[in-house]
Design an enzyme around this catalytic site. Structure first.
Site, PDB file in Angstrom:
ATOM      1  N   GLU A  13       0.851  -1.274   0.021  1.00 51.54           N
ATOM      2  CA  GLU A  13      -0.060   0.131  -0.221  1.00 51.54           C
ATOM      3  C   GLU A  13       0.868   1.060  -0.093  1.00 51.54           C
ATOM      4  OE1 GLU A  13      -2.875  -0.526  -0.746  1.00 51.54           O
ATOM      5  OE2 GLU A  13      -3.028  -2.496  -0.245  1.00 51.54           O
TER       6      GLU A  13
ATOM      7  N   TYR B 127      -2.190  -8.931 -10.292  1.00 56.08           N
ATOM      8  CA  TYR B 127      -1.066  -8.712  -9.308  1.00 56.08           C
ATOM      9  C   TYR B 127      -0.016  -9.732  -9.710  1.00 56.08           C
ATOM     10  CZ  TYR B 127      -4.053  -6.088  -6.096  1.00 56.08           C
ATOM     11  OH  TYR B 127      -4.869  -5.103  -5.573  1.00 56.08           O
TER      12      TYR B 127
END
Length: 504
Positions: free
Chosen positions: A350, A439
């Site tokens: 993040e 991802y």
């Protein structure tokens, strides 16, 4: 004797100069050696949001007033503006943006409605025609009193009230936290395809925003500890309410997380203070440590983070982690015993989004791989930089290869049956398929470019991509062009092979 001393002095002087030159060469070529992008300069030509927000924890509502100094940054004339009203996706059970198999996680006490109601809109000081539109009422159309040409500005004002759902997603309140994200009218992006008015979807991050400046006045109960985007410039309490004022220049959107149970730790990294907000437990310190380490590593690999603060925030957020400007939201379950490695991975991921999506934006609806593949690859690089090559290889296998190879589980988990990375989020049938392809395979593509280019050219490429697109929105074409310009080679065939074809 004097001559010998003079000779030695000169030798040491030459050696010192040689060492300095080598250091300078290393700095010039080592990744992340460039200064922070100039936030003040970037902020001058942006739209300005002024938000007054008041949280009522009895009625679970957020009363808001928006004053927006909007600039037409598009090469087109505008007689209408469009805004996202994301909270309206939460109004009905059938439109709530969660996969069916995650329903009990999102709504642990059963469905709870949310939404946003607009009560007044003016433009240039005059009432204007407006309408709530879209398949699930997630757009606001505002008819302007006059045509707005490129570079012109207009001031809009809106009054609204938001009903917060009891929901443990990006928007709503849970057992311990209020997650106030995507909960105000935010201007849609106008690009070469016109207005982007995409709804809030269950899979992926369905967002696409332009940079803007924010001034936010947030009122909440005095007992609430608050983490938010931007610098806290004023704080005062009266009659049981604390009023906080935040300033944020050149950010992509705005978010607040509040809790009466928060503790706060902090650590300095360069010119940035990293904060960790959370509940009791040693993993709060671990979250701070991972956030600070990630910031330090990405400063060196990519570019120096240009803001004064970054918050890592524990929240009732079952999805795992979510990025916002100056703030990352981390699921409280990751702070439990036995989850130390997952906590570090999610925090590192993040924080990497502060570069890939927050500073360099993209259309996460149409090209979700562009930020997620870079971010997941950056997460693997974090482990290599912090712990060494062996740990990087473990991270590669765990977070990229193994994630992608889940596709072998078959149609029950991956119903589309496609390995294509480059497709909009609406074409992924569930979160498992999306994570595996975007991802996993996407991150493998980025690190394959590193292995083929070599580290020196790879970081030159990332630096070029960053510099050319910082504070803006990038596309696949920008990614390909930066690779070519930085290395003198055409990498499009390699990139397209990864993005468009199945792996053997």
């Amino acid at each position: 004797m004097k001559g010998l001393k003079e000779m030695n002095r000169r030798r040491w002087s030459y050696l010192a100069l040689a060492i300095a030159a080598l250091i300078l060469i290393g700095v010039c070529f080592w990744p992340g050696a460039k200064p922070a992008p100039n936030v003040d300069k970037a902020s001058k030509d942006l739209s300005n949001y002024e938000l007054s927000l008041s949280l009522d924890t009895v009625t679970q509502t957020l009363s808001g007033r928006l004053r927006l100094d909007y600039v037409n940054g598009a090469m087109a004339q505008m007689d209408t503006l469009y805004f996202h009203l994301y909270p309206n996706a939460f109004a009905k059970a059938e439109t709530a943006p969660f996969p069916e198999n995650e329903w009990s996680l999102a709504y642990p006490k059963g469905f709870s409605p949310g939404g946003i109601k607009i009560s007044r809109v003016t433009a240039g000081g005059q009432p204007v025609v407006y309408a709530v539109e879209g398949e699930i009422n997630t757009n606001l159309k505002v008819v302007l009193p006059a045509v707005l040409t490129h570079g012109e500005r207009i001031t809009l004002e809106m009054d609204y009230i938001v009903q917060l759902p009891h929901c443990e997603g990006r928007f709503g309140y849970g057992t311990d936290t209020y997650n106030l994200a995507n909960c105000y009218p935010i201007a849609c992006v106008y690009d070469e395809n016109g207005w982007n008015r995409d709804p809030y979807t269950a899979v992926g991050d369905p967002f696409y925003s332009d940079m803007a400046n924010y001034r936010v006045i947030f009122s909440a109960p005095e007992s609430m500890v608050v983490a938010a985007t931007g610098d806290l410039t004023k704080e005062e309490s009266r009659q049981g309410v604390t009023i906080r004022t935040y300033e944020a220049k050149a950010v992509r959107d705005y978010a607040i997380v509040g809790s009466e149970k928060f503790q706060r730790l902090e650590r300095r990294v360069g010119k940035t203070t990293v904060y960790a907000y959370g509940f009791t437990g040693e993993n709060l310190e671990r979250a701070l440590d991972a956030g600070a380490a990630a910031l330090r590593i990405y400063n060196r690999l990519f570019a120096t983070y240009p803001y004064r603060q970054l918050s890592v925030v524990e929240a009732n957020f079952y999805i795992g982690g979510m990025e916002f400007p100056n703030l990352v939201m981390i699921d409280t379950s990751l702070y439990g015993p036995g989850n130390e490695d997952w906590l570090e991975m999610v925090v590192a991921h993040e924080v990497a989004h502060q570069w890939w999506y927050q500073l360099v934006g993209n259309n996460e609806v149409k090209e979700p791989w562009l930020d997620e593949a870079l971010t997941q690859a950056s997460t693997v690089l974090y482990f290599g930089e912090r712990y060494g090559k062996a740990r990087e290889e473990v991270a590669y296998d765990a977070y990229l290869r193994s994630s992608f190879e889940r596709i072998k589980l078959g149609k029950n988990f991956f119903p589309s049956g496609s390995q294509v990375v480059d497709r909009p989020i609406t074409e992924f049938q569930n979160s498992a398929e999306y994570d595996s392809i975007v991802y996993g395979k996407g991150g493998m593509m980025v690190l394959d470019l590193r292995d083929q280019m070599g580290e020196k050219k790879f970081y030159r490429f990332l630096g070029s991509y960053f510099d050319q697109n910082v504070f803006g929105n990038a596309t696949e074409a920008d990614f390909v062009a930066a690779a070519r310009e930085a290395t003198g080679q055409n990498w499009d065939p390699v990139i397209q092979d990864w993005l468009k074809n199945d792996l053997e």
